[in-house]
Design a protein around this motif. Structure first.
Motif, PDB file in Angstrom:
ATOM      1  N   ASP A  94    -114.947 -25.001  39.449  1.00 52.86           N
ATOM      2  CA  ASP A  94    -116.081 -25.912  39.643  1.00 52.86           C
ATOM      3  C   ASP A  94    -116.328 -26.219  41.121  1.00 52.86           C
ATOM      4  OD1 ASP A  94    -116.472 -26.099  36.883  1.00 52.86           O
ATOM      5  OD2 ASP A  94    -114.972 -27.697  36.704  1.00 52.86           O
ATOM      6  N   ILE A  95    -115.319 -25.974  41.948  1.00 56.83           N
ATOM      7  CA  ILE A  95    -115.477 -26.203  43.392  1.00 56.83           C
ATOM      8  C   ILE A  95    -115.448 -24.828  44.050  1.00 56.83           C
ATOM      9  CG2 ILE A  95    -114.648 -27.563  45.385  1.00 56.83           C
ATOM     10  CD1 ILE A  95    -115.131 -29.336  43.010  1.00 56.83           C
ATOM     11  N   ASP A  96    -116.438 -24.009  43.756  1.00 61.26           N
ATOM     12  CA  ASP A  96    -116.346 -22.618  44.221  1.00 61.26           C
ATOM     13  C   ASP A  96    -117.180 -22.335  45.469  1.00 61.26           C
ATOM     14  OD1 ASP A  96    -118.764 -22.864  43.051  1.00 61.26           O
ATOM     15  OD2 ASP A  96    -118.659 -21.013  41.865  1.00 61.26           O
ATOM     16  N   ASP A  97    -117.916 -23.313  45.960  1.00 60.04           N
ATOM     17  CA  ASP A  97    -118.548 -23.123  47.257  1.00 60.04           C
ATOM     18  C   ASP A  97    -118.711 -24.478  47.957  1.00 60.04           C
ATOM     19  OD1 ASP A  97    -121.363 -24.218  47.276  1.00 60.04           O
ATOM     20  OD2 ASP A  97    -121.531 -22.872  45.542  1.00 60.04           O
ATOM     21  N   PRO A  98    -118.962 -24.465  49.274  1.00 56.32           N
ATOM     22  CA  PRO A  98    -118.959 -25.734  50.031  1.00 56.32           C
ATOM     23  C   PRO A  98    -119.909 -26.779  49.460  1.00 56.32           C
ATOM     24  CG  PRO A  98    -118.870 -23.883  51.553  1.00 56.32           C
ATOM     25  CD  PRO A  98    -119.063 -23.293  50.182  1.00 56.32           C
ATOM     26  N   GLN A  99    -121.031 -26.380  48.856  1.00 59.16           N
ATOM     27  CA  GLN A  99    -121.954 -27.370  48.289  1.00 59.16           C
ATOM     28  C   GLN A  99    -121.302 -28.131  47.125  1.00 59.16           C
ATOM     29  OE1 GLN A  99    -123.265 -24.219  49.182  1.00 59.16           O
ATOM     30  NE2 GLN A  99    -123.954 -25.278  51.028  1.00 59.16           N
ATOM     31  N   ALA A 100    -120.397 -27.444  46.414  1.00 58.09           N
ATOM     32  CA  ALA A 100    -119.761 -28.072  45.247  1.00 58.09           C
ATOM     33  C   ALA A 100    -118.689 -29.081  45.642  1.00 58.09           C
ATOM     34  CB  ALA A 100    -119.164 -26.992  44.343  1.00 58.09           C
ATOM     35  N   LEU A 101    -118.344 -29.124  46.927  1.00 57.68           N
ATOM     36  CA  LEU A 101    -117.316 -30.075  47.359  1.00 57.68           C
ATOM     37  C   LEU A 101    -117.698 -31.510  47.027  1.00 57.68           C
ATOM     38  CD1 LEU A 101    -116.139 -28.717  50.831  1.00 57.68           C
ATOM     39  CD2 LEU A 101    -114.658 -29.296  48.881  1.00 57.68           C
ATOM     40  N   GLU A 102    -119.007 -31.781  46.951  1.00 55.11           N
ATOM     41  CA  GLU A 102    -119.410 -33.173  46.711  1.00 55.11           C
ATOM     42  C   GLU A 102    -118.996 -33.667  45.334  1.00 55.11           C
ATOM     43  OE1 GLU A 102    -123.635 -33.168  47.514  1.00 55.11           O
ATOM     44  OE2 GLU A 102    -124.107 -32.909  45.390  1.00 55.11           O
ATOM     45  N   ASN A 103    -118.486 -32.778  44.467  1.00 53.60           N
ATOM     46  CA  ASN A 103    -117.930 -33.219  43.186  1.00 53.60           C
ATOM     47  C   ASN A 103    -116.570 -33.898  43.343  1.00 53.60           C
ATOM     48  OD1 ASN A 103    -120.067 -32.215  41.575  1.00 53.60           O
ATOM     49  ND2 ASN A 103    -119.264 -30.151  41.859  1.00 53.60           N
ATOM     50  N   LEU A 104    -115.969 -33.738  44.524  1.00 49.36           N
ATOM     51  CA  LEU A 104    -114.673 -34.373  44.770  1.00 49.36           C
ATOM     52  C   LEU A 104    -114.882 -35.666  45.556  1.00 49.36           C
ATOM     53  CD1 LEU A 104    -112.451 -31.354  45.910  1.00 49.36           C
ATOM     54  CD2 LEU A 104    -112.384 -32.552  43.713  1.00 49.36           C
ATOM     55  N   PRO A 105    -114.055 -36.688  45.284  1.00 43.73           N
ATOM     56  CA  PRO A 105    -114.170 -37.919  46.080  1.00 43.73           C
ATOM     57  C   PRO A 105    -113.648 -37.682  47.504  1.00 43.73           C
ATOM     58  CG  PRO A 105    -112.275 -38.033  44.614  1.00 43.73           C
ATOM     59  CD  PRO A 105    -112.984 -36.754  44.286  1.00 43.73           C
ATOM     60  N   LEU A 106    -114.068 -38.545  48.433  1.00 41.51           N
ATOM     61  CA  LEU A 106    -113.533 -38.460  49.789  1.00 41.51           C
ATOM     62  C   LEU A 106    -112.070 -38.886  49.775  1.00 41.51           C
ATOM     63  CD1 LEU A 106    -116.366 -39.978  52.034  1.00 41.51           C
ATOM     64  CD2 LEU A 106    -116.025 -37.611  51.283  1.00 41.51           C
ATOM     65  N   LEU A 107    -111.305 -38.244  50.633  1.00 41.02           N
ATOM     66  CA  LEU A 107    -109.895 -38.598  50.792  1.00 41.02           C
ATOM     67  C   LEU A 107    -109.794 -39.486  52.035  1.00 41.02           C
ATOM     68  CD1 LEU A 107    -106.925 -37.891  49.829  1.00 41.02           C
ATOM     69  CD2 LEU A 107    -106.946 -36.164  51.646  1.00 41.02           C
ATOM     70  N   GLN A 108    -109.298 -40.707  51.836  1.00 37.32           N
ATOM     71  CA  GLN A 108    -109.235 -41.650  52.958  1.00 37.32           C
ATOM     72  C   GLN A 108    -107.860 -41.612  53.625  1.00 37.32           C
ATOM     73  OE1 GLN A 108    -111.909 -43.079  53.930  1.00 37.32           O
ATOM     74  NE2 GLN A 108    -113.217 -42.737  52.142  1.00 37.32           N
ATOM     75  N   LYS A 109    -107.841 -42.126  54.834  1.00 34.70           N
ATOM     76  CA  LYS A 109    -106.578 -42.188  55.567  1.00 34.70           C
ATOM     77  C   LYS A 109    -105.521 -42.964  54.779  1.00 34.70           C
ATOM     78  CE  LYS A 109    -105.407 -42.464  60.374  1.00 34.70           C
ATOM     79  NZ  LYS A 109    -106.000 -42.649  61.685  1.00 34.70           N
TER      80      LYS A 109
END
Ligand SMILES: [Zn+2]
Length: 503
Positions: A94-109
């Protein structure tokens, strides 16, 4: 002929130098560097050059493959991502190209701080091991530690070299590194007191692992500016790498004169260079200010080209510029810089929120490189997250106002810091070598009027003996007493927490 392969040939140019493309120029610089390569010849340096000019479709295909490989690996081998994918009902495909990255939450410090163990790989790919651990200041003073695999650590050298080539550095030149105490060679071993010393190494850091370069001298920003300038005059370097605030202090202390004859370039790392400071330095010194962007958690992320764009090192990572609604910014919009590492199999970080802001750009870069890019870096946003409304505008206005004051009216100044007390009153703290000129007072007062608010928040110009670096060792142009609340707000960072790029 193809723009790739070993023993790269320059394409014939009918009209000589005027018609040479950026690619042709880079090929020539690349060959000069290969003449001083040491040890086993590394095709990796050819690959880096080739990748910079790939056709767009190839460029995207390469990024897709690298991302798919990392996502598959993270989902299978990293407990944090295995759990995240399960929770979200996602499969790696499901995360097979850079546009699909938005399906993942941001990783915070604070996620990295809290889940360091779960973010570490169960089993590294064969041939890989943990090569180094980087550490950056955290929200509560606890450092954020990131384990880097061999391949990730090696990128510090490969990409430092790419920057040296892009910036046209002569390998034989002498480099000065003005660093925070923790970056001094020998600091970790504590063999000598490096705080007030100059340490000479035979070669430039990182680049010198693979190439014969001139020497590198390091000294700490903790030393008085006059001492730094004395060392500069003795060493006579061609290049200086350091924090932009240091370059600004030299400018103040030297009345706008270049710190040493023969200086070819400044190389800014670790913090933004405002356009005003860049043009002041370039005009005063008559040399370029080169810049890179990076952070300890990932490594070297991007380098700034002559056209003013930061090209992303896609061999190492991907960058998204994200608007407040979480979607990709439109060109010209400013958003969060979010980085996904592609090399670090020891501790993969997907969609890491750097805390920095930059402008999104689109379309081909005039420099001819096809690596994706972003525009001007606008500094850190979290710095202001827990502070009263208007703080960011006030700080930026003062920094810009100082940037716009004519150099002859800045000769009195050695160092400055904007200070906000617990009641949201401001001071402009000044370390001075002469009385404050009226032109400076009036320029600052005019600028403040526009942002002081109603009722007006006071601003006092205060002369001080010294401005101490933050606990991290960095010099800050802004410090706030209201930042103490950052320890209870995991989303806020302290004023001392500036991006620490390596390059
Ligand atoms: Zn460019």
């Amino acid at each position: 002929m193809a723009r790739c392969g070993h023993g790269m040939e320059m394409r014939p140019t009918r009209a000589g130098r005027q018609r040479m493309t950026t690619y042709d120029v880079e090929v020539i610089k690349h060959r000069q560097w290969m003449q001083v390569a040491r040890g086993p010849y590394l095709p990796a340096f050819d690959d880096l050059l080739r990748n910079e000019f790939l056709a767009e479709a190839q460029q995207q295909a390469w990024q897709r493959r690298a991302l798919q490989r990392m996502v598959r690996y993270a989902a299978a081998q990293v407990p944090f991502y295995a759990a995240l994918f399960a929770r979200l009902g996602l499969r790696p495909v499901d995360i097979d190209d850079p546009q699909a990255l938005e399906n993942l939450p941001l990783l915070q410090k604070h996620d990295v701080l809290r889940c360091t163990g779960e973010l570490r790989t169960r089993q590294l790919p064969s041939g890989e091991r943990v090569a180094t651990v980087t550490s950056s200041s955290g929200t509560t003073g606890r450092p954020v530690r990131v384990y880097h695999s061999t391949a990730s650590a090696r990128m510090f050298s490969l990409l430092s070299h790419r920057h040296a080539r892009w910036f046209g550095f002569d390998p034989a030149g002498t480099m000065v590194f003005v660093c925070i105490p923790a970056e001094m060679p020998g600091h970790a071993e504590r063999r000598i007191d490096t705080r007030h010393a100059v340490v000479r190494e035979d070669h430039w850091r990182y680049v010198g692992q693979y190439f014969d370069t001139g020497p590198q001298y390091s000294f700490s920003i903790a030393n008085p500016v006059d001492q730094q300038l004395t060392w500069m005059a003795e060493i006579r370097p061609q290049y200086v790498k350091g924090y932009p605030s240091v370059f600004e202090e030299w400018l103040f202390a030297n009345a706008g004169d270049v710190p040493v004859a023969g200086l070819q370039a400044l190389f800014g790392i670790g913090a933004q260079v405002t356009p005003a400071l860049r043009s002041r330095l370039e005009q005063s010194y008559g040399i370029p200010v080169q810049q890179a962007y990076g952070l300890n958690e990932i490594g070297i992320v991007a380098g700034r080209c002559a056209a003013g764009r930061y090209h992303v090192h896609t061999e190492h990572c991907l960058v998204e510029i994200i608007a407040a609604d979480g979607r990709a910014c439109a060109p010209g919009q400013t958003g969060k810089v979010v980085v996904t590492g592609l090399r670090n199999f020891a501790m993969p970080l997907l969609r890491y929120d750097t805390g920095d802001l930059a402008v999104a750009v689109a379309g081909p870069c005039p420099c001819g490189r096809t690596l994706p890019a972003f525009g001007e870096i606008e500094g850190r946003y979290r710095r202001y997250a827990a502070l009263p409304a208007g703080t960011k505008a006030r700080v930026n206005t003062l920094v810009d106002a100082i940037g716009e004051i004519a150099t002859e009216h800045l000769n009195f100044l050695r160092r400055y810091q904007i200070y906000q007390d617990r009641s949201n009153r401001f001071e402009l703290r000044l370390v001075t070598a002469a009385p404050i000129p009226e032109a400076f007072r009036s320029g600052i007062a005019r600028a403040w009027e526009a942002v002081a608010g109603d009722p007006a928040i006071p601003l006092v110009l205060r002369e001080v003996e010294a401005i101490e670096p933050a606990p991290s060792g960095k010099l800050l142009d802004f410090a706030s007493e209201l930042h103490v609340d950052a320890s209870v707000n995991p989303h806020a960072t302290t004023a001392s927490d500036r991006a620490n790029g390596r390059g």
